[in-house]
Design a protein around this motif. Structure first.
Motif, mmCIF file in Angstrom:
data_model
loop_
_atom_site.group_PDB
_atom_site.id
_atom_site.type_symbol
_atom_site.label_atom_id
_atom_site.label_comp_id
_atom_site.label_asym_id
_atom_site.label_seq_id
_atom_site.Cartn_x
_atom_site.Cartn_y
_atom_site.Cartn_z
ATOM 1 N N HIS A 296 0.834 -1.209 0.000
ATOM 2 C CA HIS A 296 0.000 0.000 0.000
ATOM 3 C C HIS A 296 0.870 1.262 0.000
ATOM 4 C CE1 HIS A 296 -3.813 2.136 1.245
ATOM 5 N NE2 HIS A 296 -2.891 3.024 1.615
ATOM 6 N N GLU A 297 1.839 1.297 0.899
ATOM 7 C CA GLU A 297 2.675 2.509 1.005
ATOM 8 C C GLU A 297 3.526 2.696 -0.241
ATOM 9 O OE1 GLU A 297 1.780 4.480 3.292
ATOM 10 O OE2 GLU A 297 0.572 2.920 4.207
ATOM 11 N N LEU A 298 4.043 1.598 -0.777
ATOM 12 C CA LEU A 298 4.841 1.722 -1.998
ATOM 13 C C LEU A 298 3.970 2.258 -3.148
ATOM 14 C CD1 LEU A 298 7.414 1.365 -3.648
ATOM 15 C CD2 LEU A 298 6.818 -1.055 -3.943
ATOM 16 N N ALA A 299 2.742 1.754 -3.253
ATOM 17 C CA ALA A 299 1.860 2.192 -4.345
ATOM 18 C C ALA A 299 1.563 3.690 -4.263
ATOM 19 C CB ALA A 299 0.557 1.393 -4.317
ATOM 20 N N HIS A 300 1.549 4.241 -3.049
ATOM 21 C CA HIS A 300 1.302 5.685 -2.918
ATOM 22 C C HIS A 300 2.377 6.519 -3.609
ATOM 23 C CE1 HIS A 300 -2.317 6.278 -0.688
ATOM 24 N NE2 HIS A 300 -1.926 5.627 0.395
ATOM 25 N N GLN A 301 3.549 5.948 -3.846
ATOM 26 C CA GLN A 301 4.572 6.737 -4.546
ATOM 27 C C GLN A 301 4.068 7.131 -5.936
ATOM 28 O OE1 GLN A 301 7.110 7.917 -2.869
ATOM 29 N NE2 GLN A 301 6.531 6.707 -1.079
ATOM 30 N N TRP A 302 3.263 6.261 -6.542
ATOM 31 C CA TRP A 302 2.630 6.612 -7.812
ATOM 32 C C TRP A 302 1.338 7.389 -7.551
ATOM 33 C CZ3 TRP A 302 5.422 2.172 -7.174
ATOM 34 C CH2 TRP A 302 6.299 1.803 -8.192
ATOM 35 N N PHE A 303 0.486 6.820 -6.701
ATOM 36 C CA PHE A 303 -0.876 7.339 -6.521
ATOM 37 C C PHE A 303 -0.948 8.170 -5.242
ATOM 38 C CE2 PHE A 303 -1.303 3.100 -8.666
ATOM 39 C CZ PHE A 303 -1.493 3.629 -9.936
ATOM 40 N N GLY A 304 -0.793 9.452 -5.389
ATOM 41 C CA GLY A 304 -0.784 10.347 -4.236
ATOM 42 C C GLY A 304 0.450 11.240 -4.282
ATOM 43 N N ASN A 305 1.619 10.581 -4.459
ATOM 44 C CA ASN A 305 2.855 11.355 -4.351
ATOM 45 C C ASN A 305 3.304 11.912 -5.701
ATOM 46 O OD1 ASN A 305 2.435 10.105 -1.929
ATOM 47 N ND2 ASN A 305 4.527 9.391 -1.664
ATOM 48 N N SER A 306 3.379 11.051 -6.703
ATOM 49 C CA SER A 306 3.704 11.545 -8.050
ATOM 50 C C SER A 306 2.452 12.148 -8.692
ATOM 51 C CB SER A 306 4.248 10.396 -8.900
ATOM 52 O OG SER A 306 4.224 10.732 -10.265
ATOM 53 N N VAL A 307 1.371 11.394 -8.689
ATOM 54 C CA VAL A 307 0.076 11.895 -9.182
ATOM 55 C C VAL A 307 -0.690 12.370 -7.948
ATOM 56 C CG1 VAL A 307 -2.014 11.340 -10.468
ATOM 57 C CG2 VAL A 307 0.127 10.145 -11.012
ATOM 58 N N THR A 308 -0.756 13.669 -7.757
ATOM 59 C CA THR A 308 -1.245 14.234 -6.491
ATOM 60 C C THR A 308 -2.631 14.843 -6.691
ATOM 61 O OG1 THR A 308 1.040 14.729 -5.912
ATOM 62 C CG2 THR A 308 -0.661 15.886 -4.666
#
Ligand SMILES: [Zn+2]
Length: 469
Positions: A296-308
């Motif tokens: 979940h946390e790794l996926a946030h690097q794409w969804f949330g962090n890069s695509v904000t």
């Protein structure tokens, strides 16, 4: 600054945070922190651009209750007031519309979390050290910022603290210099970063590499209390495989490194930050019981962090997609399929009241379980409707086309519509904008095998065979 950032209105959930009259594009933070007395002294150099339209006679930064040393705009002392979390600044000479300018702020005091319906946010003093977990509005608990998720900036962060402590933040460690009993750690994060995603951990940790120093892919490192290293090495052993899977499914990892911290404290939930995730001691058990959270946390690097998300009402885009990534990891690593996971989530959501629209859940229910579970189900419903081939093309396109950018739910709906010939508008409306739970997505059964030809006597066939073939 994209046009989207210029015209955006105040966040409907947190109208007091952030200022749309300017865009901050780089923060250089120099911090000195003493863990015992929990004393923080900082200077910030903020590189910014005034909005278009009129000279910037006044603007505001978000900053909690600290003593302010001085405030300069373009090197000249500025008039300011500081109350209720707002540092309102009147430059001696207003930057022209669209002009670049700098702000310097010196502040000091005892950082403490911002109070919220979800508990303390931002700077958290630990038994021995500190960590930062700001989502959604905790960033002003430790540094002055334009605290809206759409105002992404690059960061350089320098932290001086007693040498026994490690300092970990997202980004690349440029230098580490020890003088007398204090060490200064300087990190650089060149990728655009939302203020709530600037993470920091200070504690007595041991670095544990998760990837070979010169292996392929971005470096992955853990910072872990020494006593938990064996459990950590087991629990996070598959993170490099997760990284490879997510790069296959979502496109290249958006940052130059990925660091995980196991803070020496129990945490309710792990928290994502740019290039960084923070777990609690309770998330490491040597049995991989919390591996879904690693995904979940790794996926946030794409969804949330890069695509904000441009505003907090779009939160399902972060949490629904990170939830679905958990299910994809399960499916692709030998666990239950995403469909099976979706069935379990559906049973769970059925037990809740059907009174939440996850496409705009309201400030109080921002982190409600239904945003996560129904968010994951929405993604699964799309997969079922689109079919795997179109679905994964759509998903990867979403992450790559919007890399380092800012998005809304409407952007997602439009992107899905462009990715398929099938009508999915009603389906997304039902899942995102209506409170009642739509029926569980039923996979179109694979086309039945072609009906067997009426058994004909073989001889007849042979009799009908054209002559000569
Ligand atoms: Zn999450």
């Amino acid at each position: 600054m994209s046009p989207k950032q210029v015209v955006a209105a105040a966040d409907p959930y947190f109208p007091n945070n952030g200022d749309h009259r300017f865009h901050a594009h780089r923060y250089e933070l120099t911090l000195d922190y003493r863990p015992g007395p929990n004393r923080l002294a900082g200077t910030a150099r903020i590189n910014a651009i005034a909005g278009v339209g009129a000279p910037l006679r006044e603007f505001a930064l978000d900053l909690a209750d600290f003593r302010i040393g001085r405030v300069l705009v373009d090197g000249r002392a500025a008039h300011y007031t500081h109350r209720a979390g707002k540092l309102r600044i009147k430059p001696a000479k207003a930057p022209a519309a669209g002009a670049a300018f700098t702000v310097d702020v010196h502040w000091s005091g005892n950082p403490k979390p911002v109070r919220s319906p979800w508990g303390g946010l931002g700077w958290e003093e630990l038994t021995d050290g500190a960590l930062v977990a700001s989502q959604p509005v905790g960033a002003p608990s430790w540094y002055p910022c334009n605290d809206r998720p759409s105002d992404k900036a690059s960061y350089q962060i320098s932290v001086t603290t007693p040498s026994a402590y490690s300092v970990v933040t997202g980004g690349r460690l440029l230098t580490r210099t020890t003088r007398a009993s204090a060490t200064t750690w300087v990190y650089d994060q060149p990728a655009p970063t939302a203020s709530y995603l600037v993470g920091l951990s200070i504690g007595v940790y041991r670095p544990v590499p998760l990837t070979e120093p010169h292996g392929g892919g971005v470096p992955q490192t853990g910072y872990v209390p020494a006593r938990l290293q064996p459990q950590f090495e087991h629990d996070f052993a598959r993170q490099p495989q997760m990284m490879a899977l997510f790069e296959e499914l979502f496109g290249p990892y958006p940052f130059a490194e990925y660091t995980v911290v196991v803070a020496d404290e129990e945490l309710d939930v792990p928290v994502e930050a740019q290039g960084l995730a923070t777990f609690g001691t309770n998330h490491v058990d040597g049995a991989r019981r919390f591996e879904r959270l690693v995904a979940h946390e790794l996926a946030h690097q794409w969804f949330g962090n890069s695509v904000t998300i441009s505003g907090w009402q779009h939160i399902w885009l972060n949490e629904g997609l990170a939830k679905y990534a958990e299910w994809l990891w399960s499916e692709r690593s030998g666990g239950p399929s995403a469909h099976h996971k979706a069935e379990a989530a559906y049973r769970q959501v059925t037990a809740f009241p059907q009174d939440l629209r996850i496409g705009d859940p309201g400030r109080r229910l921002l982190f409600d379980d239904r945003v996560y579970e129904r968010g994951g189900l929405t993604v699964h419903a799309l997969r079922v409707a689109l079919g795997d081939e179109a679905f994964f093309r759509m998903l990867r396109g979403w992450a790559t086309l919007n890399r380092h950018s800012v998005v809304t739910t409407a952007d997602f709906v439009a992107h899905v519509a462009r990715s398929t010939d099938r009508p999915v508008g009603d389906l997304l409306t039902a899942w995102l904008d209506r409170p009642e739970l739509p029926p569980f997505p039923v996979r179109t059964p694979p086309p039945p095998p072609a009906a067997p030809l009426r058994a004909a006597p073989a001889t007849r066939f042979w009799l009908r065979r054209p002559s000569g073939s």
